[in-house]
Design an enzyme around this catalytic site. Structure first.
Site, PDB file in Angstrom:
ATOM      1  N   GLU A  68      10.636 -59.502   2.552  1.00  8.51           N
ATOM      2  CA  GLU A  68       9.757 -58.531   1.906  1.00  8.51           C
ATOM      3  C   GLU A  68       9.297 -59.111   0.587  1.00  8.51           C
ATOM      4  O   GLU A  68      10.112 -59.385  -0.294  1.00  8.51           O
ATOM      5  CB  GLU A  68      10.519 -57.235   1.617  1.00  8.51           C
ATOM      6  CG  GLU A  68      10.799 -56.394   2.828  1.00  8.51           C
ATOM      7  CD  GLU A  68      11.634 -55.173   2.459  1.00  8.51           C
ATOM      8  OE1 GLU A  68      11.733 -54.837   1.263  1.00  8.51           O
ATOM      9  OE2 GLU A  68      12.208 -54.573   3.371  1.00  8.51           O
ATOM     10  N   ASP A  79      11.831 -47.537  -7.557  1.00  5.32           N
ATOM     11  CA  ASP A  79      12.632 -48.692  -7.956  1.00  5.32           C
ATOM     12  C   ASP A  79      13.420 -48.470  -9.231  1.00  5.32           C
ATOM     13  O   ASP A  79      12.950 -47.861 -10.179  1.00  5.32           O
ATOM     14  CB  ASP A  79      11.726 -49.920  -8.109  1.00  5.32           C
ATOM     15  CG  ASP A  79      11.280 -50.433  -6.756  1.00  5.32           C
ATOM     16  OD1 ASP A  79      12.164 -50.720  -5.929  1.00  5.32           O
ATOM     17  OD2 ASP A  79      10.073 -50.504  -6.506  1.00  5.32           O
TER      18      ASP A  79
END
Ligand SMILES: Cc1ncc(COP(=O)(O)O)c(C=O)c1O
Lengths: 287, 398
Positions: A68, A79
């Site tokens: 990724e 995040d």
């Protein structure tokens, strides 16, 4: 028979045979050997463009199956502090989608078999232009896209799905511990290539995975789809990966830990090689 | 619902035209849907609305006056200026209307904990106070720079029992409203059972709609009061805009009254509706001050923390697009001069935020002529800003 065809059509697997053959092959080969995929993660342009490419290459040499590549966004909603900081540092050095496609393309040349998945937030793609994004991603050899803030409710979801479909790139769907059965049913109907099962209620890189809960969720998803399922968030060491791999999942994602390792060894001259050896410790336990 | 009314709210996916909706991670989607259903249920429950109206009256102190600012009107020499006095609310700003509504909703939903973000701290103290009297724990997220600038609000929130968490951007260099917004969304993702009490008409659907609903009491009062005092609608209404809650609250009731001109005033250096481009961040689509690649916001600056924001709510983006509202901006200096002028002429210490509305309103009043009526929305009082005023004026205060 008609019923079977109908469900197949509903699940889209029937007419999406061509979507990302590479990822299909990866999971098929692993299944035959009864192995699980290791999915690694890094931030494009961190610590700099060239090094981030080298890191990707070394990761693919280390036995990772899918990588990724994160497209940095400063307000990354899902995040935690580790990835957010890497994102911002990369943005400050001038990362952009054209550079990210260049990294992906070089990675593709380096390794024709690796699954390459771009990951990030809608705004980068929206501003770049959805059609142009799909075209360039295809040229760069990208197989799939994970877009964090793109639920089926928003107009761009269909636009992106259609644009990607034209070029054979899959839109990966996420399922989380808050997703109820109804939503799981709907999401899996639209899903392509694999499902990303988010292991915990939270953001990346903070909490540690609770193996039982993560595995229960995988079983919940399995009820509705035959697509491979990868398990991500909260996997902090090879032991966690090993435990998760005992479940019904088809792959394990290691994200923040890799970025953290890069941050901790940022001044090392052999940074890419070191990251490679580190990730090998995860590859080994999945064999 | 009237067909073609601008007051109908967003479509079923949360869109106002092309703006708004819920660009949220999957982890938050079930929460947002639950909240939307709970909201729709609550506003059809007479008992709930009676409770809201009761506390608006008894606890917030509504209705507050539509005050004829006679001295300011004379000084400016133009339209007749009225102040809508949300600075007189308990807790000192319009934010209490919304916090009260959402905390009653949280209670009705059986929630056990409340999270909120804040810029100037007005929404924080409002939420903390509502949580105190509804016996819910409150955790507020506030940018580090704002904590410094608005220390009295932080202290008040703590007295009400709230916990205040300092927020910074990813590098730790700065911390303003935008960073509080990102932090609270992350905190909510980590604790999805909590109730997130959003302080402005921003964020993923249904927040812009909920906040507009709760704040619309301002405009409803304006309409009633001006009809009583003047026997007609005002010619113009002007309010400041950060996220856009006090503005939407003041104007929503008038959106279909095409003869009433509407104005939203942003700070010069965070004028998203004038200088921004369409983008998608923090769960909604709107005009944003953003980098060319859309990967980050641009740094903004304002004398008033509460309106120092890189974007504005999606309903405003829509109202700009269809040209129903005029969005404009004034400088820090114009706002600070207006702040002082209102102190000297009317004996009212307004907050820095509405000083931007007054700063523009003065120019507007001059253009409008003496037979015209202008309502300025005074959405907060200035106690929180006196330290900064002192720093700016220094010796001149003697
Ligand atoms: C007094 C005051 N006015 C205005 C605002 C700006 O918010 P909005 O644009 O949502 O009304 C704030 C925000 O903190 C505030 O404290």
């Amino acid at each position: 028979m008609a019923e079977v065809i109908r469900t197949l059509i509903l699940r889209r697997e029937f007419w999406e045979i061509n979507l990302s053959d590479r990822i299909k092959k990866i999971f098929k080969n692993l299944k035959e050997k009864n192995n699980k995929a290791l999915i690694s993660f890094s931030v494009a342009g961190f610590p700099d463009d060239q090094t981030s490419l080298e890191i990707c290459k070394v990761l693919s040499d280390s036995g990772v199956h899918i990588h990724e590549l994160n497209m940095p966004h400063a307000e990354a909603q899902a995040d935690g502090p580790i990835i957010q900081l890497a994102n911002i540092k990369s943005i400050k050095k001038g990362i952009n989608l054209d550079k990210i496609f260049m990294i992906a393309e070089k990675l593709r040349l380096h390794n024709p078999n690796l699954g390459i998945c771009l990951m990030g937030y809608l705004n980068n793609i929206f501003i770049y232009g959805i059609e142009k994004f799909a075209e360039k991603a295809n040229k760069a050899g990208v197989d799939a896209l994970i877009c964090v803030d793109l639920p089926a409710d928003v107009k761009e979801e269909k636009q992106i799905r259609d644009a990607l479909k034209k070029v054979g790139i899959s839109l990966i769907k996420l399922i989380t511990p808050t997703t109820n059965e109804n939503r799981i049913k709907e999401i899996t109907m639209d899903a392509e290539s694999f499902i990303y099962s988010v292991n915990l209620k939270g953001i990346t890189g903070v909490k540690t995975v609770q193996v039982n809960e993560a595995n229960q969720q995988i079983d919940r998803i399995k009820k509705y789809t035959n697509l491979p399922i990868v398990s991500g968030f909260g996997i902090k060491n090879p032991q966690d990966a090993k435990e998760i791999a005992k479940s019904n999942c088809d792959g394990v994602v290691v994200g923040s830990q890799i970025v953290k390792y890069i941050q901790e060894n940022i001044d090392d001259k052999n940074l890419p090689q070191k990251v490679g050896s580190y990730v090998k410790t995860f590859v080994e336990v999945l064999k | 619902m009237t067909k073609n009314s601008l007051k109908n709210g967003p479509d079923e996916f949360g869109y106002y035209g092309e703006f708004g909706s819920r660009y949220a991670p999957e982890i938050l989607m079930p929460n947002l849907i639950e909240l939307e259903e709970a909201f729709n249920d609550a506003i059809n429950d007479k008992k709930f609305l009676d409770e809201f109206n009761y506390y608006l009256k008894e606890w917030i102190g509504r209705p507050n006056p539509l005050y004829y600012a006679e001295q300011l009107t004379k000084k400016v020499g133009g339209a007749k200026i009225y102040f809508k006095s949300d600075h007189l609310n308990h807790l000192g700003a319009h934010k209490g209307n919304n916090a009260l509504f959402q905390i009653l909703l949280a209670k009705r939903m059986g929630k056990k904990k409340v999270l909120c973000e804040t810029g100037a701290g007005a929404h924080l103290i409002a939420t903390a106070a509502a949580c105190a009297f509804k016996d819910l724990p409150c955790i507020g997220y506030m940018g580090r720079d704002d904590i410094f600038l608005q220390s009295t609000n932080v202290l008040k929130a703590k007295l009400f029992g709230a916990k205040v968490i300092e927020c910074v951007d990813g590098t730790g260099e700065k911390g303003v409203l935008k960073d509080a917004c990102t932090s609270v969304l992350k905190a909510w993702s980590s604790d999805p059972d909590a109730f997130y009490c959003c302080g402005s008409a921003i964020g993923p659907h249904p927040f812009p709609r909920i906040v507009q609903y709760a704040q619309s009491v301002i405009g409803k009062e304006i309409k009633e009061q001006i009809l009583e005092k003047e026997g007609r609608l005002p010619d113009a209404i002007c309010a400041c805009i950060g996220g856009g809650s006090n503005l939407i609250g003041a104007i929503h009731e008038f959106l279909d009254d095409k003869e009433v001109k509407l104005y939203g005033v942003e700070p010069e250096h965070s004028a998203a509706l004038t200088n921004g481009t369409v983008g998608i961040m923090q769960g909604f689509k709107s005009f944003m001050l953003q980098s060319e690649t859309g990967d980050s916001t641009l740094a903004t600056q304002s004398l008033a923390s509460g309106i120092n924001f890189y974007s504005a709510g999606p309903e405003h983006a829509y109202l700009k697009k269809i040209k129903r509202v005029n969005y404009t901006h004034v400088s820090d200096k114009e706002a600070f001069d207006a702040f002082q002028l209102v102190c000297k002429t009317e004996g009212i210490l307004i907050a820095f935020e509405p000083a931007f509305a007054v700063g523009y309103g003065i120019k507007l009043a001059k253009e409008m002529g003496k037979d015209k009526l202008l309502v300025l929305n005074i959405c907060g009082r200035g106690d929180k800003d006196i330290d900064t005023a002192e720093r700016i004026l220094g010796d001149k205060l003697e």
